[in-house]
Scaffold this active site. Structure first.
Site, PDB file in Angstrom:
ATOM      1  CG  ASP A  52     -30.666 -12.480  -2.586  1.00 32.44           C
ATOM      2  OD1 ASP A  52     -29.623 -12.530  -1.898  1.00 32.44           O
ATOM      3  OD2 ASP A  52     -31.499 -11.568  -2.466  1.00 32.44           O
ATOM      4  CG  ASN A  78     -16.887 -12.843  -1.705  1.00 29.58           C
ATOM      5  OD1 ASN A  78     -16.066 -12.043  -1.285  1.00 29.58           O
ATOM      6  ND2 ASN A  78     -17.350 -12.804  -2.964  1.00 29.58           N
ATOM      7  CE1 TYR A 144     -19.017  -4.112   1.686  1.00 32.83           C
ATOM      8  CE2 TYR A 144     -17.254  -2.883   2.748  1.00 32.83           C
ATOM      9  CZ  TYR A 144     -17.679  -3.954   2.001  1.00 32.83           C
ATOM     10  OH  TYR A 144     -16.760  -4.890   1.565  1.00 32.83           O
ATOM     11  CE  LYS A 148     -18.509  -6.865   3.836  1.00 32.17           C
ATOM     12  NZ  LYS A 148     -18.649  -8.257   3.347  1.00 32.17           N
TER      13      LYS A 148
END
Length: 252
Positions: A52, A78, A144, A148
């Protein structure tokens, strides 16, 4: 001595494209991945590391492997988790946990990379993979998009703090990309529906199509290279113009 890099989420999609691009003629890349099957292709100058990316012990092991193989020069964060949640139907704890699942790997990776570059007294570069969604949210992707956006803030803060130490930190924000996940999504649809979806996604990008993983990888390789020696704190959209497109209502 060879140059070495670490790429998290390096087994598939954009991550694999970045790994393959960074190898060049003699470089070594440590590819961190949670899914063992995604690393079955790795070998030779690609060093697989199962684990992880948000775990500090895994990040430290990746750094050790990279430094044993060469001069640690670049780190690419990434790794991401694609799972949606909404505040009207999910608990706040669930939403926070999903934000953390996407933010933590970048924080851990940046922390490890910065410390290794400082301890080795060598310059280095970090690239964080964000998304067009960091600036222009898509309904149903709250955790998400939020994570980000935070990673882009982290990128700028680190660039300012560690630029004087010779460490550059940038981000690449892709639009839609033709990854395995993208192909699986289309394959699960009725062919007529899949064709419609493909056309609609193409229309969202002024270039008229989605990106290849190699196109994103090329931007990452540039930001890690000496050619970008005066570039830091940048969020580079690699989205075929998606982030600047404004639909004309009169055209409809």
């Amino acid at each position: 001595m060879a140059l070495s890099y670490v790429v998290t989420g390096g087994g598939r999609g954009i991550g694999r494209g970045i790994v393959e691009r960074l190898l060049g003629q003699e470089n070594v890349v440590v590819a961190v991945e949670r899914d063992a099957e995604a690393l079955e292709w790795a070998g030779g100058r690609v060093i697989p590391l199962l684990g992880d990316a948000s775990a500090e012990a895994i990040a430290e092991e990746a750094a050790d492997l990279a430094q044993q193989a060469g001069t640690l020069t670049g780190w690419v964060n990434n790794a991401a988790v694609f799972r949606d949640a909404s505040v009207h139907s999910d608990s706040a704890e669930c939403v926070v946990n999903l934000i953390t699942a996407n933010l933590a790997p970048a924080v851990v990776g940046c922390t490890t990379a910065v410390r290794r570059f400082l301890n080795a007294a060598t310059p280095g570069a970090i690239v964080n993979i964000t998304s067009h969604q960091a600036q222009r949210a898509v309904p149903g992707a709250l955790p998400y998009s939020t994570a980000k956006a935070a990673i882009e803030g982290l990128t700028r803060a680190l660039a300012v703090e560690y630029g004087p130490k010779g460490i550059r930190v940038n981000a690449v924000a892709p639009g839609s990309v033709a990854t395995e996940r993208y192909a699986e999504f289309l394959a699960a649809l009725d062919p007529s529906v899949a064709g419609k979806v493909e056309r609609e996604l193409a229309e969202l990008h002024p270039i008229g199509r989605v990106a290849t993983t190699g196109e994103v990888a090329a931007a990452v390789a540039y930001l890690l290279s000496a050619d970008a020696s005066f570039v830091t704190g940048v969020v580079l959209p690699v989205d075929g113009g998606r982030s600047v497109l404004a639909f004309d209502p009169e055209a409809r």
